[in-house]
Write an enzyme that holds these catalytic residues in place. Sequence first.
Site, PDB file in Angstrom:
ATOM      1  CG  PHE A 294      45.116  33.891  48.417  1.00  0.00           C
ATOM      2  CD1 PHE A 294      45.759  34.336  49.559  1.00  0.00           C
ATOM      3  CD2 PHE A 294      44.479  32.656  48.450  1.00  0.00           C
ATOM      4  CE1 PHE A 294      45.780  33.563  50.719  1.00  0.00           C
ATOM      5  CE2 PHE A 294      44.482  31.882  49.595  1.00  0.00           C
ATOM      6  CZ  PHE A 294      45.138  32.329  50.722  1.00  0.00           C
TER       7      PHE A 294
ATOM      8  NE  ARG B 120      38.369  32.504  46.532  1.00  0.00           N
ATOM      9  CZ  ARG B 120      39.620  32.508  46.077  1.00  0.00           C
ATOM     10  NH1 ARG B 120      40.260  31.369  45.946  1.00  0.00           N
ATOM     11  NH2 ARG B 120      40.214  33.630  45.754  1.00  0.00           N
TER      12      ARG B 120
ATOM     13  CB  THR C 243      41.317  37.608  39.402  1.00  0.00           C
ATOM     14  OG1 THR C 243      42.304  36.605  39.152  1.00  0.00           O
ATOM     15  CG2 THR C 243      40.111  37.371  38.497  1.00  0.00           C
TER      16      THR C 243
ATOM     17  CE1 TYR D 271      39.288  27.629  38.857  1.00  0.00           C
ATOM     18  CE2 TYR D 271      38.067  26.194  40.340  1.00  0.00           C
ATOM     19  CZ  TYR D 271      39.200  26.920  40.037  1.00  0.00           C
ATOM     20  OH  TYR D 271      40.253  26.929  40.922  1.00  0.00           O
TER      21      TYR D 271
ATOM     22  CE  LYS E 294      41.215  33.331  24.797  1.00  0.00           C
ATOM     23  NZ  LYS E 294      40.978  34.684  24.227  1.00  0.00           N
TER      24      LYS E 294
ATOM     25  CG  ASP F 233      46.066  36.965  28.428  1.00  0.00           C
ATOM     26  OD1 ASP F 233      46.134  35.796  28.872  1.00  0.00           O
ATOM     27  OD2 ASP F 233      45.051  37.418  27.868  1.00  0.00           O
TER      28      ASP F 233
ATOM     29  CG  ASP G 175      48.641  38.220  37.801  1.00  0.00           C
ATOM     30  OD1 ASP G 175      47.625  38.614  37.198  1.00  0.00           O
ATOM     31  OD2 ASP G 175      48.597  37.505  38.813  1.00  0.00           O
TER      32      ASP G 175
END
Length: 331
Positions: free
Chosen positions: A16, A191, A40, A150, A96, A61, A36
């Site tokens: 996003f 969210r 997600t 997180y 990670k 990654d 990316d």
Amino acid sequence: MGKTLERVLITGAAGFLGSHLCDKFIKEGFYVIGMDNFITGDKKNLEHLESHPNFEFIEHDITEFISIDGPLDYILHFASPASPIDYLKIPIQTLKVGSLGTHNLLGLAKAKNARILIASTSEVYGDPLVHPQTEDYYGNVNTIGPRGVYDEAKRFQESITMAYHRFHGLDTRIVRIFNTYGPRMRLNDGRVIPAFMGQALRGEDLTIFGDGSQTRSFCYVDDQVDGIYKLLMSDYVYPVNIGNPNEISIKDFAEEIIALTGTKQKVIYKPLPQNDPLQRQPDISLAKKILGWEPKVDRQEGMRKTFEYFKSLSKEDLNKREHKDFKKYIN
């Protein structure tokens, strides 16, 4: 011979915020390298840039070694699961990307002599005992709770970034992002805004966790991106809150969503998840002082634009409850 464009690497580019940052830097005249692994992120968020001459994409990654050909002037690290539904399903990958991934990018910045901006979050404050939250507040975080994967990943990001700044003299920036919303958010990601809007569009009752007295402060994506850009171009190396201080309770916000969507849903209540923050409001005095930044888009205008985006989604996207199969990422 034309001027050589400055080059910027943006990780989490298909997410996003990452995709909006790609748009911003291309608009500002940069050559953008997006990165990316789509854990997600969504390829659709970058489709409009596929043929742009000043954009290239690398699927990778960042917890693995990162190699970029040619010079780099800036790095923006926005790769991370950011919604509870994601980081609770892939907790180890979340840790990670905040640790190994950040270490790899700081090493790349050092090798390329590039300025690097790290995306931190208001979650470093945990369930705050200070309100509103200022940058000098150290937070109230449960390191072993389900949200700790997180919160602590982001706190570690800040620590290792400052270590590289102090020990290696690396040119670093840290942004603490508060709740941000706008087009390209993913429905059903846990969210508040996409959850409420998805439920309204499907004709479902709106679900509030807790009694609805908890507060949030929502910043429209254009304002957030502008603040991030200004921070990157500033000389300030310590964390800066970027968010909208206009606070609202979740219960009142649900009523706003019902009025906006013109639906007749009821509001239902479920138990509050463990360690879910009861208050969230940024003190943006520092951003005003050093960046000359404050949000311009009010919630009514921003929500209208966001709702128009969600209304334009296909029925398949609207009803999709799971983003993807996370099994291959669990290690």
